[in-house]
Design an enzyme around this catalytic site. Structure first.
Site, mmCIF file in Angstrom:
data_model
loop_
_atom_site.group_PDB
_atom_site.id
_atom_site.type_symbol
_atom_site.label_atom_id
_atom_site.label_comp_id
_atom_site.label_asym_id
_atom_site.label_seq_id
_atom_site.Cartn_x
_atom_site.Cartn_y
_atom_site.Cartn_z
ATOM 1 N N HIS A 196 -5.051 -3.031 -3.092
ATOM 2 C CA HIS A 196 -4.628 -2.022 -4.074
ATOM 3 C C HIS A 196 -4.398 -2.608 -5.463
ATOM 4 O O HIS A 196 -4.011 -1.892 -6.378
ATOM 5 C CB HIS A 196 -3.353 -1.325 -3.587
ATOM 6 C CG HIS A 196 -3.570 -0.578 -2.318
ATOM 7 N ND1 HIS A 196 -4.001 0.726 -2.287
ATOM 8 C CD2 HIS A 196 -3.461 -0.968 -1.027
ATOM 9 C CE1 HIS A 196 -4.127 1.117 -1.022
ATOM 10 N NE2 HIS A 196 -3.803 0.102 -0.245
ATOM 11 N N SER B 178 0.796 -1.223 0.000
ATOM 12 C CA SER B 178 0.000 0.000 0.000
ATOM 13 C C SER B 178 0.830 1.274 0.000
ATOM 14 O O SER B 178 0.403 2.279 -0.557
ATOM 15 C CB SER B 178 -0.947 0.000 1.200
ATOM 16 O OG SER B 178 -0.233 -0.170 2.406
ATOM 17 N N LYS C 233 -11.454 1.443 -2.532
ATOM 18 C CA LYS C 233 -10.325 1.955 -3.318
ATOM 19 C C LYS C 233 -10.745 1.964 -4.799
ATOM 20 O O LYS C 233 -11.522 2.812 -5.192
ATOM 21 C CB LYS C 233 -9.085 1.145 -2.995
ATOM 22 C CG LYS C 233 -8.811 1.166 -1.465
ATOM 23 C CD LYS C 233 -7.557 0.479 -1.063
ATOM 24 C CE LYS C 233 -7.482 0.183 0.422
ATOM 25 N NZ LYS C 233 -7.611 1.312 1.328
HETATM 26 C C1 LIG Z 1 -3.459 -3.476 2.002
HETATM 27 C C2 LIG Z 1 -4.645 -2.928 2.748
HETATM 28 N N1 LIG Z 1 -5.466 -3.772 3.381
HETATM 29 C C3 LIG Z 1 -6.531 -3.335 4.060
HETATM 30 C C4 LIG Z 1 -6.820 -1.997 4.144
HETATM 31 C C5 LIG Z 1 -7.998 -1.569 4.961
HETATM 32 O O1 LIG Z 1 -9.109 -1.409 4.147
HETATM 33 P P1 LIG Z 1 -10.316 -0.509 4.647
HETATM 34 O O2 LIG Z 1 -9.919 0.908 4.370
HETATM 35 O O3 LIG Z 1 -11.485 -0.956 3.850
HETATM 36 O O4 LIG Z 1 -10.469 -0.765 6.114
HETATM 37 C C6 LIG Z 1 -6.000 -1.064 3.488
HETATM 38 C C7 LIG Z 1 -6.231 0.390 3.476
HETATM 39 O O5 LIG Z 1 -7.078 1.006 3.975
HETATM 40 C C8 LIG Z 1 -4.877 -1.541 2.782
HETATM 41 O O6 LIG Z 1 -4.049 -0.697 2.182
#
Ligand SMILES: Cc1ncc(COP(=O)(O)O)c(C=O)c1O
Length: 395
Positions: free
Chosen positions: A211, A183, A243
């Protein structure tokens, strides 16, 4: 004997001031109007390169229309958790669309990606089990292993051989867990090597492709598609809807047995209210568009190539990444904040990403591109970066 630190207002204020002095205080900026290439931030219009709206769907009128129709038909709230009375037709149809999109037997919708990761790791590992993770995995994956009470073992970034050594010594049930696209770095995990490592050590590979889905791979099916890996190689796939899919929520895709296990055991699925049904309908429309409009990915790839070529010509030290996440590593937090401010003075919005989100000494501008940007936007970004970088002592 030293006295235990006490919890007082004065102590909180002192800690906040220390954070501020180290350039580490986090601030929220107030945005008016919808997400898009240009956003109004505290009254000023800025060209933004920081959202995860990679396909440019967050403000697409077709998603808003799908949500509006669902609001009229289903109301605002789901009223309960999925296992009580909150599992509504829009959730169910979204799950079917996600299973179809990812080519898996089933998908299960969670309220957020953070909760999906807590749920899946907690359902598959517990005390006496071992969770092996990349050092740069998203915080929710690391927290998930800790909360599960499993042994958490971390390997150096993208080092499948180190993961293999940790798995060889692992006890109990074994999970090998990685971001698909990282990320904060934008690079892709060595998924083929990790899948082979997991297979060789009797571990399950869990890939969080928050992502990558919608963006990476010829059909936008994510980093597993790009690596040519199927469900046998990576039995657990986590994706988010906030996203590339421009809405909110998340899901786990996998086998019938996996999804039924999560319904029984994933606490962050069981003990929370189901998503608003209108959000599920908007997300289903986004999944349809992501499959039906490949031009969005093509345009994004063109913009990424154009940005990287321009940055290389300027001598900017971009991290190696072929995805829409293009980090410019600055180093110290204060320097990253200075560069971010210099860009903002030129009408460009890219917040600085600082520790603990990234390792100490690796503060950066996390520049992200979207299919909603155009060539002129990228040219403006490059021009502002050239000036701001020189002004901040780079180059
Ligand atoms: C790799 C990754 N997993 C999980 C999440 C969490 O997702 P959410 O924003 O839907 O809680 C994120 C970013 O927010 C992320 O970058």
């Amino acid at each position: 004997m030293a006295s235990a630190p006490s919890l007082t207002e004065a102590a909180l204020r002192r800690a906040l001031l220390e954070r501020e002095a180290a350039g580490l205080r986090r601030l929220r900026r107030l945005v008016d109007g919808p997400q898009g290439p240009e956003v109004v931030v505290e009254g000023r219009r800025l060209l933004a390169f920081c959202s995860n709206d990679y396909l440019g769907l967050a403000a697409d009128p077709r998603l808003a229309e799908a949500a509006a129709r669902a609001l009229r038909r289903h109301g605002t709230g789901s009223g309960a958790s999925h296992l009580v009375s909150g599992h509504m037709r829009p959730h169910h149809e979204l799950e079917e669309a996600l299973a179809d999109f990812t080519g898996r037997a089933r998908a299960l919708v969670f309220s957020t990606g953070y909760m999906a990761n807590l749920g899946v790791v907690g359902a598959l590992a517990g005390r006496g089990d071992t969770v092996v993770e990349d050092r740069l995995n998203h915080a929710s994956l690391l927290d998930a292993a800790r909360l599960a009470g499993a042994r958490l073992r971390r390997y150096p970034h993208a080092d499948a051989a180190a993961a293999a050594r940790l798995l060889a010594r692992a006890q109990g049930r074994r999970l090998l867990v990685t971001d698909g696209v990282f990320s904060m770095d934008g690079d892709v995990a060595p998924l083929a090597a990790l899948a082979e490592t997991a297979r060789a050590h009797g571990a399950w590979l869990v890939v969080d492709d928050a992502h990558g889905l919608g963006v990476v791979g010829p059909g936008g099916r994510g980093s597993l598609e790009a690596a040519g890996l199927d469900a046998a190689a990576a039995p657990v796939l986590v994706g988010t809807l906030g996203k590339a899919f421009g809405t909110f929520g998340a899901f786990v895709a996998g086998s019938e047995a996996l999804v039924e296990t999560l319904i029984q055991q994933a606490r962050s699925y069981i003990y929370t209210t189901a998503l608003p049904p209108a959000v599920a309908e908007a997300a289903r429309e986004a999944v349809r568009i992501a499959a039906a409009e490949p031009w969005r990915r093509e345009r994004l790839r063109g913009l990424v190539a154009r940005f990287r070529a321009g940055a290389a010509a300027l001598g900017l030290p971009l991290a190696p990444s072929g995805t829409p996440i293009q980090p410019l590593i600055v180093g110290e937090a204060e320097a990253a904040v200075r560069l971010s401010r210099a860009l903002e003075a030129r009408g460009i919005w890219v917040p600085a990403i600082r520790p603990p989100t990234v390792p100490p000494g690796r503060a950066r501008l996390r520049i992200t591109l979207s299919a909603a940007h155009d060539e002129a936007h990228v040219a403006r970004l490059l021009e502002a970066l050239a000036e701001a970088w020189r002004g901040c002592g780079g180059g």
